[in-house]
Design a protein around this motif. Structure first.
Motif, short mmCIF file in Angstrom:
data_model
loop_
_atom_site.label_atom_id
_atom_site.label_comp_id
_atom_site.label_asym_id
_atom_site.label_seq_id
_atom_site.Cartn_x
_atom_site.Cartn_y
_atom_site.Cartn_z
N GLN A 27 -62.96 24.64 -22.93
CA GLN A 27 -61.87 25.01 -22.78
C GLN A 27 -62.68 26.20 -21.68
O GLN A 27 -61.44 26.91 -20.20
CB GLN A 27 -62.26 25.77 -24.28
N ARG A 28 -63.66 27.00 -21.66
CA ARG A 28 -63.58 27.88 -20.57
C ARG A 28 -64.14 27.16 -18.95
O ARG A 28 -63.87 28.01 -18.67
CB ARG A 28 -65.20 28.96 -21.21
N TRP A 29 -64.23 26.24 -19.24
CA TRP A 29 -64.23 25.83 -18.21
C TRP A 29 -63.47 25.17 -17.12
O TRP A 29 -63.16 24.91 -16.58
CB TRP A 29 -65.87 24.35 -17.98
N GLN A 30 -62.21 25.21 -18.20
CA GLN A 30 -61.31 24.04 -18.03
C GLN A 30 -60.75 25.84 -17.36
O GLN A 30 -59.66 25.33 -15.93
CB GLN A 30 -60.35 23.53 -18.61
N TRP A 31 -60.89 26.93 -17.88
CA TRP A 31 -60.54 28.25 -17.55
C TRP A 31 -60.75 28.37 -16.27
O TRP A 31 -60.32 28.98 -14.99
CB TRP A 31 -60.31 29.90 -18.42
N VAL A 32 -62.30 27.90 -15.84
CA VAL A 32 -62.40 28.54 -14.65
C VAL A 32 -62.21 27.56 -13.40
O VAL A 32 -62.01 28.55 -12.25
CB VAL A 32 -64.31 28.87 -15.06
N THR A 34 -59.05 25.90 -13.12
CA THR A 34 -58.15 26.25 -13.08
C THR A 34 -57.78 27.73 -12.03
O THR A 34 -57.39 27.60 -11.17
CB THR A 34 -57.45 26.18 -14.23
N PHE A 35 -58.95 28.40 -12.51
CA PHE A 35 -58.73 29.77 -11.59
C PHE A 35 -59.12 29.33 -10.10
O PHE A 35 -58.69 29.66 -9.39
CB PHE A 35 -59.84 30.57 -12.12
N SER A 71 -60.85 20.41 -13.33
CA SER A 71 -59.78 20.93 -14.09
C SER A 71 -59.80 19.97 -15.38
O SER A 71 -59.31 19.65 -16.77
CB SER A 71 -58.60 21.84 -13.73
#
Length: 278
Positions: A27-32, A34-35, A71
């Motif tokens: 989840q954290r990697w997905q946020w990164v 996506t940003f 992502s």
């Protein structure tokens, strides 16, 4: 069974916790990602319409698309992991229900061990299996053995043939009293049919007289296991063995039930009682 449930639950819980940690990391990697995807795309659009730094538009667009693809891939992995977590959560709930049910049953079990010792090849293994299936659920621990290294148990069901002199046929421990001493049993039931003469001789054999001995003349089919299930149930409820025995197999004018086996109790251990289970 209770220990098996605990072991399975511990393993499943560890897998569940590991999966949750991996899902949070994804989840954290997905946020990164996506940003990282949005930032260069926004910059590329700005440069495109402002006609400044146009040489960066294509690289930023490519970077944004790569980050977006990453992502999406990470999100798919996370979604699959979440599905696995849901399955494991459901399995954990079922295991918890099983554990609670087993604990509830265990609270009513007699806190002793019962052993089933088959010492004669001509006695059907199915007979031992049937008795074990009927009687084992009453006790906290059960063991079935066929070799000479007999494990310890407080109640022993011995499937053996007695010689005419009362010794155990084909077995190193020569008589039932010695077997009771070897297994630390306080109740020993010779669970296979034997003749009255061999039983009489067995009673006359030497050895420590610390256990209640039960000899069987006729198992009376399924009546044997049902009789001892009733006997142990009464003992679990607080009656000592002699009191429970007289209720189920009264002597004198009150003959025992036609369903009861033909047995002989030699009460050398006296008024044996089970530990209180409440």
């Amino acid at each position: 069974m209770l220990q098996t449930t605990i072991d399975n639950g511990t393993e499943l819980l560890a897998r569940h916790a590991s999966a949750v940690r991996r899902a949070r990391t994804l989840q954290r990697w997905q946020w990164v990602l996506t940003f990282v995807c949005l930032l260069p795309l926004v910059a590329a659009i700005y440069f495109k319409f402002s006609a400044t730094f146009t040489e960066f538009v294509l690289p930023l667009s490519v970077l944004g698309m790569l980050a977006g693809s990453g992502s999406w891939v990470v999100g798919r992995k996370r979604d699959r992991l979440i599905e696995d977590i849901k399955v494991m959560t459901s399995a954990l709930r079922k295991l918890q229900a099983t554990f609670e049910s087993q604990v509830a049953r265990a609270k009513n079990r007699i806190p002793l061990s019962i052993g089933f010792y088959r010492l004669a090849d001509d006695i059907p293994a199915a007979q031992v299996k049937y008795d074990s299936e009927i009687l084992s659920p009453l006790f906290i621990r059960s063991v079935v053995a066929e070799d000479e290294a007999l494990p310890k148990s407080q109640i022993a069901f011995v499937y053996a043939r007695l010689n005419e002199d009362g010794t155990i046929r084909g077995y190193d421990t020569s008589n039932i009293r010695e077997l009771a001493h070897a297994t630390d049993a306080s109740i020993v039931v010779v669970a296979s049919d034997n003749s009255a003469s061999s039983i009489k001789s067995a009673i006359g054999q030497p050895g420590p007289k610390k256990a209640n001995l039960v000899f069987t003349l006729d198992r009376n089919g399924d009546g044997f296991a049902r009789f001892f299930a009733e006997l142990f149930t009464k003992m679990r409820e607080g009656k000592h063995m002699l009191e429970a025995w007289v209720e189920l197999a009264p002597q004198g004018p009150h003959s025992p039930s036609a369903l009861a086996p033909q047995t002989l109790l030699v009460a050398e251990g006296g008024k044996i009682a089970f530990p209180h289970t409440a």
